[in-house]
Design an enzyme around this catalytic site. Structure first.
Site, PDB file in Angstrom:
ATOM      1  N   LYS A  14       0.401  -7.949   5.888  1.00 32.32           N
ATOM      2  CA  LYS A  14       1.824  -8.054   6.269  1.00 32.32           C
ATOM      3  C   LYS A  14       2.141  -7.101   7.419  1.00 32.32           C
ATOM      4  O   LYS A  14       2.739  -7.501   8.412  1.00 32.32           O
ATOM      5  CB  LYS A  14       2.756  -7.681   5.096  1.00 32.32           C
ATOM      6  N   ARG A  89      10.749  -8.362  -3.500  1.00 30.18           N
ATOM      7  CA  ARG A  89       9.527  -8.347  -4.310  1.00 30.18           C
ATOM      8  C   ARG A  89       9.798  -8.725  -5.750  1.00 30.18           C
ATOM      9  O   ARG A  89       8.881  -8.698  -6.576  1.00 30.18           O
ATOM     10  CB  ARG A  89       8.923  -6.936  -4.276  1.00 30.18           C
ATOM     11  N   ARG A 128      -8.617   0.570   4.400  1.00 27.42           N
ATOM     12  CA  ARG A 128      -7.444   0.748   5.287  1.00 27.42           C
ATOM     13  C   ARG A 128      -7.237   2.219   5.669  1.00 27.42           C
ATOM     14  O   ARG A 128      -7.332   3.111   4.839  1.00 27.42           O
ATOM     15  CB  ARG A 128      -6.186   0.231   4.589  1.00 27.42           C
ATOM     16  N   ARG A 163      -3.786   5.895   2.677  1.00 25.29           N
ATOM     17  CA  ARG A 163      -2.609   5.925   1.821  1.00 25.29           C
ATOM     18  C   ARG A 163      -2.993   6.344   0.407  1.00 25.29           C
ATOM     19  O   ARG A 163      -4.047   5.952  -0.089  1.00 25.29           O
ATOM     20  CB  ARG A 163      -1.978   4.522   1.768  1.00 25.29           C
ATOM     21  N   ARG A 174      -0.937  -2.705  -8.436  1.00 18.59           N
ATOM     22  CA  ARG A 174      -0.037  -3.350  -7.470  1.00 18.59           C
ATOM     23  C   ARG A 174      -0.245  -4.869  -7.486  1.00 18.59           C
ATOM     24  O   ARG A 174       0.691  -5.644  -7.334  1.00 18.59           O
ATOM     25  CB  ARG A 174      -0.301  -2.800  -6.052  1.00 18.59           C
TER      26      ARG A 174
HETATM   27  P1  AMP Z   1       3.636  -1.613   0.647  1.00 14.67           P
HETATM   28  O1  AMP Z   1       3.681  -0.583   1.726  1.00 14.67           O
HETATM   29  O2  AMP Z   1       4.401  -2.846   0.988  1.00 14.67           O
HETATM   30  O3  AMP Z   1       2.242  -1.899   0.163  1.00 14.67           O
HETATM   31  O4  AMP Z   1       4.410  -0.952  -0.609  1.00 14.67           O
HETATM   32  C1  AMP Z   1       3.914   0.210  -1.229  1.00 14.67           C
HETATM   33  C2  AMP Z   1       4.682   0.508  -2.521  1.00 14.67           C
HETATM   34  O5  AMP Z   1       6.067   0.746  -2.208  1.00 14.67           O
HETATM   35  C3  AMP Z   1       4.705  -0.629  -3.533  1.00 14.67           C
HETATM   36  O6  AMP Z   1       3.523  -0.657  -4.337  1.00 14.67           O
HETATM   37  C4  AMP Z   1       5.940  -0.243  -4.357  1.00 14.67           C
HETATM   38  O7  AMP Z   1       5.683   0.841  -5.220  1.00 14.67           O
HETATM   39  C5  AMP Z   1       6.905   0.254  -3.260  1.00 14.67           C
HETATM   40  N1  AMP Z   1       7.708  -0.859  -2.714  1.00 14.67           N
HETATM   41  C6  AMP Z   1       7.549  -1.480  -1.512  1.00 14.67           C
HETATM   42  N2  AMP Z   1       8.455  -2.458  -1.348  1.00 14.67           N
HETATM   43  C7  AMP Z   1       9.221  -2.463  -2.474  1.00 14.67           C
HETATM   44  C8  AMP Z   1      10.320  -3.242  -2.939  1.00 14.67           C
HETATM   45  N3  AMP Z   1      10.825  -4.249  -2.219  1.00 14.67           N
HETATM   46  N4  AMP Z   1      10.846  -2.950  -4.144  1.00 14.67           N
HETATM   47  C9  AMP Z   1      10.366  -1.941  -4.902  1.00 14.67           C
HETATM   48  N5  AMP Z   1       9.320  -1.175  -4.540  1.00 14.67           N
HETATM   49  C10 AMP Z   1       8.748  -1.426  -3.336  1.00 14.67           C
END
Ligand code: AMP
Length: 221
Positions: A14, A89, A128, A163, A174
């Site tokens: 993404k 999400r 990553r 990360r 996740r």
């Molecule tokens: P990402 O960077 O998209 O992989 O997101 C990393 C983490 O951020 C996720 O595993 C969640 O813990 C949190 N997160 C990201 N987007 C959301 C969302 N829309 N709602 C709730 N938690 C989120």
């Protein structure tokens, strides 16, 4: 340009695809994960709480996410069109987002799901690396995303880091969260007839797929 929602399991690309579309078409790129990581960097009690939830691979509560999102969507660069990376999400967020759109007088735009095998995702997660300075995403296991020097950014020579949630244990959590909480969002948009699928196994092919949708007759304003 139409706004774009990218829905995908963790590490499906993404962020990489959103950055490519931003560079080519001047989209604002809104990564909810990045907004939350910024909050974690600030430290404090809230940052600590968010960090623990992210490590556990769970979703951060809607009130925290909505506040960060609405404030970001109100910034001027979003007027030309934006890409939402990592939101909504959950079904609750999808419904709440419709209220946000009404208030901001924005359209839903295109909803695109990135399809990819789980085995590839595991490789991408553990390989990553991100630049601390400019956020560029690399992958040490990929020929086209590998940085030239192991620890530094090709673009700005910033330090690369991994990360905290890019390990196999957090990935599995996740991924489960994606299956249980985000799959209903895909069904929700599918039923509304606004959903597209793009195969995200190869970056360039995925980008071409996205562009084809973006510039199809149905989607040109
Ligand atoms: P990402 O960077 O998209 O992989 O997101 C990393 C983490 O951020 C996720 O595993 C969640 O813990 C949190 N997160 C990201 N987007 C959301 C969302 N829309 N709602 C709730 N938690 C989120």
């Amino acid at each position: 340009m139409k706004n774009i929602i990218l829905i995908a399991p963790p590490a499906a690309g993404k962020g990489t695809l959103a950055s490519l579309l931003k560079a080519k078409y001047n989209y604002a790129h809104i990564s909810v994960g990045d907004l939350l990581r910024d909050e974690v960097k600030k430290g404090g009690e809230l940052g600590q709480k968010i960090h623990q939830i992210m490590l556990a691979g769970k979703l951060v509560s809607n009130d925290i996410v909505s506040e960060a999102l609405v404030s970001r969507l109100s910034e001027p660069d979003c007027k030309n069109g934006y890409i939402l990376d990592g939101y909504p999400r959950s079904l609750e967020q999808a419904i709440e987002y419709e209220e946000v759109l009404k208030k901001l007088n924005q359209d839903l735009g295109l909803v695109i799901v990135l399809d990819i095998d789980k085995e590839i995702l595991i490789n991408r997660t553990t390989g990553r690396r991100m630049c601390k300075e400019c956020g560029t995403i690399y992958n040490i296991y990929s020929t086209d995303l590998k940085p030239k020097k192991e620890d530094s950014c090709d673009k700005c020579e910033g330090e690369l880091y991994q990360r905290a949630d890019d390990n196999i244990e957090s990935f599995e959590k996740r991924y489960q969260t994606f299956l249980t909480q985000t799959t209903p969002v895909i069904d929700y948009y599918d039923n509304k007839g606004v959903l597209y699928h793009v195969d995200s196994t190869e970056k360039e092919i995925a980008l071409a797929g996205l562009e084809k949708i973006l510039f199809s007759e149905d989607n040109i304003d």
